[in-house]
Enzyme design. Structure first.
Site, PDB file in Angstrom:
ATOM      1  N   CYS A 120      12.618  48.178  73.755  1.00 56.07           N
ATOM      2  CA  CYS A 120      11.976  48.219  75.066  1.00 56.07           C
ATOM      3  C   CYS A 120      12.316  49.490  75.839  1.00 56.07           C
ATOM      4  O   CYS A 120      11.737  49.740  76.902  1.00 56.07           O
ATOM      5  CB  CYS A 120      12.359  46.980  75.872  1.00 56.07           C
ATOM      6  SG  CYS A 120      11.526  45.490  75.310  1.00 56.07           S
ATOM      7  N   SER A 129      -0.796  41.678  89.653  1.00 55.02           N
ATOM      8  CA  SER A 129       0.648  41.450  89.816  1.00 55.02           C
ATOM      9  C   SER A 129       1.373  42.061  88.625  1.00 55.02           C
ATOM     10  O   SER A 129       0.766  42.392  87.606  1.00 55.02           O
ATOM     11  CB  SER A 129       0.962  39.952  89.918  1.00 55.02           C
ATOM     12  OG  SER A 129       0.716  39.301  88.687  1.00 55.02           O
ATOM     13  N   ASP A 157       3.462  40.793  86.450  1.00 55.73           N
ATOM     14  CA  ASP A 157       4.085  39.659  85.773  1.00 55.73           C
ATOM     15  C   ASP A 157       4.194  39.891  84.273  1.00 55.73           C
ATOM     16  O   ASP A 157       3.772  40.917  83.740  1.00 55.73           O
ATOM     17  CB  ASP A 157       3.318  38.369  86.078  1.00 55.73           C
ATOM     18  CG  ASP A 157       4.243  37.213  86.408  1.00 55.73           C
ATOM     19  OD1 ASP A 157       5.271  37.069  85.707  1.00 55.73           O
ATOM     20  OD2 ASP A 157       3.966  36.473  87.365  1.00 55.73           O
ATOM     21  N   ASP A 158       4.748  38.900  83.576  1.00 54.10           N
ATOM     22  CA  ASP A 158       5.063  39.047  82.160  1.00 54.10           C
ATOM     23  C   ASP A 158       3.862  38.835  81.243  1.00 54.10           C
ATOM     24  O   ASP A 158       3.856  39.313  80.110  1.00 54.10           O
ATOM     25  CB  ASP A 158       6.176  38.061  81.770  1.00 54.10           C
ATOM     26  CG  ASP A 158       7.458  38.339  82.529  1.00 54.10           C
ATOM     27  OD1 ASP A 158       8.025  39.427  82.335  1.00 54.10           O
ATOM     28  OD2 ASP A 158       7.890  37.488  83.320  1.00 54.10           O
ATOM     29  N   ASP A 202       7.773  36.514  76.631  1.00 54.42           N
ATOM     30  CA  ASP A 202       6.899  36.558  77.808  1.00 54.42           C
ATOM     31  C   ASP A 202       6.246  35.204  78.083  1.00 54.42           C
ATOM     32  O   ASP A 202       5.987  34.854  79.239  1.00 54.42           O
ATOM     33  CB  ASP A 202       5.815  37.627  77.622  1.00 54.42           C
ATOM     34  CG  ASP A 202       6.348  39.038  77.784  1.00 54.42           C
ATOM     35  OD1 ASP A 202       7.445  39.191  78.356  1.00 54.42           O
ATOM     36  OD2 ASP A 202       5.683  39.978  77.340  1.00 54.42           O
ATOM     37  N   GLY A 242      -3.282  39.725  62.090  1.00 56.88           N
ATOM     38  CA  GLY A 242      -2.848  40.917  62.786  1.00 56.88           C
ATOM     39  C   GLY A 242      -3.690  42.133  62.458  1.00 56.88           C
ATOM     40  O   GLY A 242      -4.758  42.037  61.853  1.00 56.88           O
ATOM     41  N   ASP A 253      11.582  37.797  82.525  1.00 63.67           N
ATOM     42  CA  ASP A 253      12.606  38.177  81.550  1.00 63.67           C
ATOM     43  C   ASP A 253      12.976  39.641  81.759  1.00 63.67           C
ATOM     44  O   ASP A 253      12.187  40.436  82.255  1.00 63.67           O
ATOM     45  CB  ASP A 253      12.177  37.898  80.106  1.00 63.67           C
ATOM     46  CG  ASP A 253      10.903  38.612  79.697  1.00 63.67           C
ATOM     47  OD1 ASP A 253      10.198  39.151  80.569  1.00 63.67           O
ATOM     48  OD2 ASP A 253      10.595  38.620  78.493  1.00 63.67           O
TER      49      ASP A 253
END
Length: 346
Positions: free
Chosen positions: A17, A48, A50-51, A91, A139, A227
């Site tokens: 990260c 916002s 947010d996660d 998340d 994926g 988180d």
């Protein structure tokens, strides 16, 4: 003849990260003069910080959708897959939801690194998805200059139990469920100064699923949750406080730190992203006399990968939170908005 071990971190300029674009730069990227279309069912979106995105399904529950990927933070391919998967799934837990399904995102330098290593990355992700009781259902992959991996994850949440990062209330107690310092340990490994006895400590924390989030969401006293990842403890707390229209007091002495990371902290072995983070939000932070500012400067913006949950809750809910997650530690509280968003107390 023994094949030479390949260390994945030597093939990427960033790590975990810590690859995140700095908060100030990200804000500039996301800025737009375009009028956003209105979607009444979109409960949480780009408006916002947010996660994850949240979409109301109209039956009392909502779909949580998120994606996360990054470059290797460890040398071992299997562990890299485990960490990236756990971080992506987090998340959903941070929104109070239960993960449902994951899709892989893989970039691989096929002319530089063997395909067998990419297969190990995927196996690591499968192992964590199995632990979370979800399928890794497909994926997409590309040939890229540097390796990267992550997941797009969907989950479900009861609308009454949805937790956001901007709904803290004045007087709420602030808790965190994991110690910080994995960015420091990961940097020590990348620079080849990690002591042998410290090997595997960061991996243990980075692969630990934040499953408690789904259980904590049922507690009425839990008002907000997020988180801790690439912006560090300070960055994500700033998002909580700013979004909630409050300030927060952070008790520096109570913040849990991975003990082994302190060895490298004292030597100022920290990720480059620590400085980028600090430069992005330093004007929003104030220090009380008695705080070791230099140490705090190197620690609090330390980018975490699959870090712990930050929880804003009533004092009455703390005991139940700590029953659900025994690692949860009180580190501060939310106060009326002041001159500084975060006040760090000794």
């Amino acid at each position: 003849m023994q094949t030479e071990k390949i260390n994945l971190t030597q093939y990427s300029h960033g790590a975990g990260c810590g690859c995140k674009i700095a908060p100030a730069v990200l804000e500039e990227i996301l800025k737009t003069n375009e009028t956003a279309a209105h979607f009444p069912s979109l409960l949480v979106g780009n408006d916002s910080k947010d996660d994850a995105a949240v979409y109301d399904l109209g039956n009392g529950s909502s779909l949580i959708s998120t994606t996360d990927f990054f470059m290797p933070i460890v040398d071992d391919a299997f562990d890299f897959g485990r960490i990236a998967a756990a971080n992506s799934i987090s998340d959903v837990y941070a929104m109070g939801g239960t993960p449902l399904m994951a899709i892989a995102i893989l970039g691989w330098p096929v002319e530089t690194l063997p395909a067998s290593l990419a297969q190990q990355v995927l196996d690591g992700a499968r192992a964590v998805c199995k632990e979370a009781n979800i399928p890794l259902a497909g994926g997409h992959s590309i040939d890229s200059k540097e390796p990267f991996f992550g997941l797009a994850v969907n989950g479900l949440v009861n609308n009454q139990q949805l937790k956001q990062n901007n709904t803290a209330r004045e007087g709420d107690i602030l808790l965190i469920t994991k110690p910080i310092g994995v960015g420091i340990l990961s940097t020590a490994q990348k620079r080849k100064v990690l002591q042998p006895e410290h090997d595997g400590i960061a991996v243990k924390w980075m692969t630990q699923l934040n499953k408690a989030g789904a259980l904590l969401s049922s507690l009425p006293g839990v008002h907000a949750m997020t988180d801790v990842t690439g912006f560090g403890l300070l960055g994500h707390l700033i998002e909580m406080a700013e979004g909630s229209g409050l300030s927060a007091e952070l008790n520096y002495a109570t913040i849990p730190v991975i003990e082994e990371a302190k060895t490298y902290l004292a030597q100022r072995i920290v990720p480059d992203a620590t400085y980028r983070n600090w430069n992005s939000y330093s004007t929003k932070v104030g220090f009380e006399t008695g705080v070791n500012v230099m140490e705090a400067f190197n620690l609090l913006p330390d980018p975490q990968t699959n870090g712990g949950l930050l929880i804003a809750a009533t004092e009455d809910a703390v005991e139940e939170i700590q029953k659900i997650n025994g690692d949860a530690v009180i580190i501060g509280k939310f106060i009326p908005a002041g001159e500084k968003l975060i006040k760090i107390l000794a």
